[in-house]
Scaffold this active site. Structure first.
Site, mmCIF file in Angstrom:
data_model
loop_
_atom_site.group_PDB
_atom_site.id
_atom_site.type_symbol
_atom_site.label_atom_id
_atom_site.label_comp_id
_atom_site.label_asym_id
_atom_site.label_seq_id
_atom_site.Cartn_x
_atom_site.Cartn_y
_atom_site.Cartn_z
ATOM 1 N N SER A 196 -29.497 33.128 64.049
ATOM 2 C CA SER A 196 -28.211 33.580 63.506
ATOM 3 C C SER A 196 -27.007 32.852 64.083
ATOM 4 C CB SER A 196 -28.038 35.079 63.788
ATOM 5 O OG SER A 196 -27.888 35.289 65.190
ATOM 6 N N LYS A 197 -27.197 32.058 65.120
ATOM 7 C CA LYS A 197 -26.057 31.472 65.825
ATOM 8 C C LYS A 197 -25.454 30.294 65.050
ATOM 9 C CE LYS A 197 -26.769 34.610 68.740
ATOM 10 N NZ LYS A 197 -27.276 34.783 70.080
ATOM 11 N N THR A 198 -24.292 29.812 65.500
ATOM 12 C CA THR A 198 -23.573 28.812 64.701
ATOM 13 C C THR A 198 -24.112 27.381 64.856
ATOM 14 O OG1 THR A 198 -21.875 28.802 66.405
ATOM 15 C CG2 THR A 198 -21.431 30.108 64.457
#
Ligand code: PLP
Length: 405
Positions: A196-198
């Site tokens: 889910s991280k950028t």
């Protein structure tokens, strides 16, 4: 019949707004993954891992990067390298993902929770200083969601008291504080590349540091004691006797995937920052509604998401689930935020194994689970028109909040 779509009114959007597909895919990366596969050089400080570690550290203004299996073991290795262990206390914000606090127990130390600033939702430096005892050895501020912790103030305090400073940058890839990359301010910066991280490779993480000695210790802690020049099966020399060493290695495949995303990160953050400002503008001046404030000297911000806060008084007994349902009926799927770590379903530390400074963290307890709505970052990757619609939805729900009682 009311104005809100959930009460039979006309929805803002005919169809659900689609967030940008995440994680991003690149043909070039797919080719490189295939090449790596046929090279058989998959792990053990392989070229892909070395290259990405250097690229990522350079990007954030740090000398060293140590790539790992996830953004939890990166925090753990940072604590180990800092010599943190049994009997020590480590200060963490009450509002964060539970990993920030749990890693403190992994090394045998005591997590001490302190409350957050009500505007930025990041650790309050004054409360942090007030929580320092003779046992305090380290502090882990978190650059939360879409706001950077007050890192200059925090560093001033940790310098004054001689504390080890680890920045948890799991939400802030590529962010800069006063023109310097996050993670390079503290002794160690820790990042996660979880799905889910950028920046995302499914599972992965990295520590960055400017300190040669710490880099060596972190590397050994994640690589069963080997130093950076060791080859498979051949150790040059051993780790210090008191350094617990693990196998927290990742593979070159993960490194290639995030490496492929890194050149696109400035453009992504630029888009996120612009769209976040569009949303800030849309909801400004709406009674009872505000947005998590940006870090004071932050530019660009790294946005893991945006957090909208509804005023308690106005909200009264309306739950955040009801607000999420109302927004969904208008056309956007939002979510809740974290609550305080010590109230999380997965939190299982026993009394005596942690401490809540002052006995409670009222701001974290009030915001989490109750009145904050979280918009995941891929919505900031939408076209401006869609972002404006999201703003319209939030404003409409806020202006008609009485209908939800
Ligand atoms: C995701 C996250 C972590 C842990 O990262 P993993 O890669 O999931 O282990 C740590 N801190 C924060 C604030 C996070 O959001």
């Amino acid at each position: 019949m009311g104005n809100l779509a959930i009460n039979g009114g006309i929805p803002v959007c005919d169809e659900m707004i689609k967030p940008m597909a995440w994680p991003p895919l690149f043909e070039e990366t797919a080719d490189k993954l295939k090449e790596l596969y046929f090279s058989r050089q998959w792990s053990f400080n392989c070229q892909a891992e070395q290259d990405f570690s250097r690229e990522f550290a350079d990007y954030h203004g740090a000398k060293h990067g140590i790539f790992m299996a996830n953004g939890t073991v990166t925090l753990e290795c940072a604590l180990l390298a800092g010599g943190i262990g049994a009997g020590d206390e480590v200060i963490v914000p009450a509002l964060t993902w539970i990993a920030t606090a749990m890693v403190v127990r992994y090394v045998g130390a005591i997590p001490v929770f302190v409350d957050i600033d009500p505007e930025t939702l990041c650790m309050d430096p004054e409360k942090m200083e007030a929580a320092i005892t003779a046992k305090t050895k380290a502090v882990i501020p978190v650059h939360l969601y879409g706001s950077m912790a007050d890192i200059d103030k925090i560093k001033e305090i940790t310098d004054k008291h001689g504390l080890f400073l680890i920045e948890d940058c799991a939400h802030m890839q590529g962010g800069k504080w006063n023109e310097r990359g996050v993670g390079s301010w503290g002794d160690v910066g820790s990042f996660s590349f979880q799905q889910s991280k950028t920046l995302s490779c499914g599972e992965g993480g990295i520590c960055i540091t400017n300190d040669d000695k710490l880099a060596d210790l972190i590397y050994r802690a994640k690589h069963i004691g080997y130093d950076t020049l060791a080859w498979q099966g051949g150790a040059n020399n051993g780790p210090p006797v008191d350094l617990p060493c693990h196998n927290y290695r990742s593979t070159g495949f993960q490194a290639l995937i995030v490496s492929g995303q890194l050149p696109a990160l400035p453009g992504l953050l630029d888009k996120y920052n612009k769209n976040a400002d569009v949303l800030r503008e849309k909801v400004s001046g709406i009674t009872g509604l505000r947005v998590q404030k940006k870090g004071r000297l932050a530019s660009p911000q790294g946005y893991y998401g945006m957090t909208f806060l509804f005023d308690r008084e106005i909200l009264n007994d309306i739950s955040f689930q009801t607000i999420i349902e109302a927004c969904r009926a208008e056309g956007v799927q939002l979510a809740g935020t974290y609550g305080p770590v010590y109230q999380h379903m997965l939190f299982n530390l026993q009394e005596g194994d942690y401490r809540i400074d002052g006995g409670s963290c009222p701001i974290s307890e009030g915001i989490g689970f109750e009145r904050a709505i979280f918009m995941p970052h891929p919505y900031l990757g939408c076209e401006k028109a869609a972002v404006e619609k999201i703003g319209d939805i939030i404003v409409k729900v806020a202006n008609n909040i009485k209908e939800l009682k």
